[in-house]
Design an enzyme around this catalytic site. Structure first.
Site, mmCIF file in Angstrom:
data_model
loop_
_atom_site.group_PDB
_atom_site.id
_atom_site.type_symbol
_atom_site.label_atom_id
_atom_site.label_comp_id
_atom_site.label_asym_id
_atom_site.label_seq_id
_atom_site.Cartn_x
_atom_site.Cartn_y
_atom_site.Cartn_z
ATOM 1 N N ASP A 66 0.851 -1.188 0.000
ATOM 2 C CA ASP A 66 0.000 0.000 0.000
ATOM 3 C C ASP A 66 0.888 1.240 0.000
ATOM 4 O O ASP A 66 2.056 1.177 0.403
ATOM 5 C CB ASP A 66 -0.891 -0.030 1.248
ATOM 6 C CG ASP A 66 -1.819 1.168 1.353
ATOM 7 O OD1 ASP A 66 -2.359 1.601 0.320
ATOM 8 O OD2 ASP A 66 -1.993 1.666 2.474
ATOM 9 N N ASP B 107 -0.280 4.919 1.021
ATOM 10 C CA ASP B 107 -0.518 5.892 2.087
ATOM 11 C C ASP B 107 -0.378 5.263 3.461
ATOM 12 O O ASP B 107 -0.973 4.229 3.755
ATOM 13 C CB ASP B 107 -1.907 6.513 1.923
ATOM 14 C CG ASP B 107 -2.037 7.205 0.577
ATOM 15 O OD1 ASP B 107 -1.137 7.996 0.241
ATOM 16 O OD2 ASP B 107 -3.010 6.943 -0.142
#
Length: 176
Positions: free
Chosen positions: A9, A11
């Site tokens: 991922d 963020d």
């Protein structure tokens, strides 16, 4: 021989979007949004009700994702992982359509060793075919067939269902 795959991922795993929330909240309301106040909460839940609409709107604002700070050690460890694993960046950009260009350019600038073909802008991460998913949101492990590694972040402080990794050095220890 096929390499194992790691989906990562963006963020709060590679890019520090909490820093942007804190920065913009201070700019707009002249108040400090502390990491302690964020413990176990999403940013909009940690502020006064009258400020919540502004915080919910931040990720949709142009430029929010443009120049986020880099999470400590992510570049070095990702480069080492890329020698041993096939790395895919899996970011739920569908939630924030204005983020596409900023996220793409951020990745090209800070992680030039990753091929653009391995950038996956998606919604439901259960479609990702990988051996590992490193993510800060536990709901992204729902339906994921590999091993979920929960990247430590203030908002997931109370999540206990998944193996937690507290920073990129711990990821390196586990996977390298």
């Amino acid at each position: 021989m096929n390499k194992q795959r790691i989906a990562v991922d963006m963020d709060e795993v590679m890019a520090d979007s909490i820093a942007r929330f804190r920065e913009w909240y201070g700019r707009d309301f002249q108040l400090e949004l502390t990491l302690e106040a964020l413990r176990g909460k999403n940013p909009h839940e940690a502020v006064a009700p009258e400020h919540q609409p502004a915080l919910r709107a931040y990720p949709n604002a142009e430029g929010f994702f443009r120049d986020l700070p880099i999470i400590k050690d992510s570049q070095r460890v990702m480069k080492e992982l890329a020698e041993k694993y096939e790395i895919f960046i899996t970011t739920a950009a569908m939630e924030f359509p204005n983020s596409f260009l900023d996220k793409y350019q951020w990745l090209r600038q800070h992680f030039p060793f990753l091929p653009w073909r391995n950038f996956v802008f998606c919604g439901d991460k259960s479609i990702i075919n990988a051996d590992y998913l490193i993510d800060d949101n536990a709901y992204n492990f729902d339906g994921f067939r590999g091993v979920g590694l929960l990247f430590d972040a203030p908002h997931n402080a109370h999540e206990t269902r998944y193996r937690r990794v507290c920073g990129w050095q711990e990821v390196a220890t586990l996977l390298l």
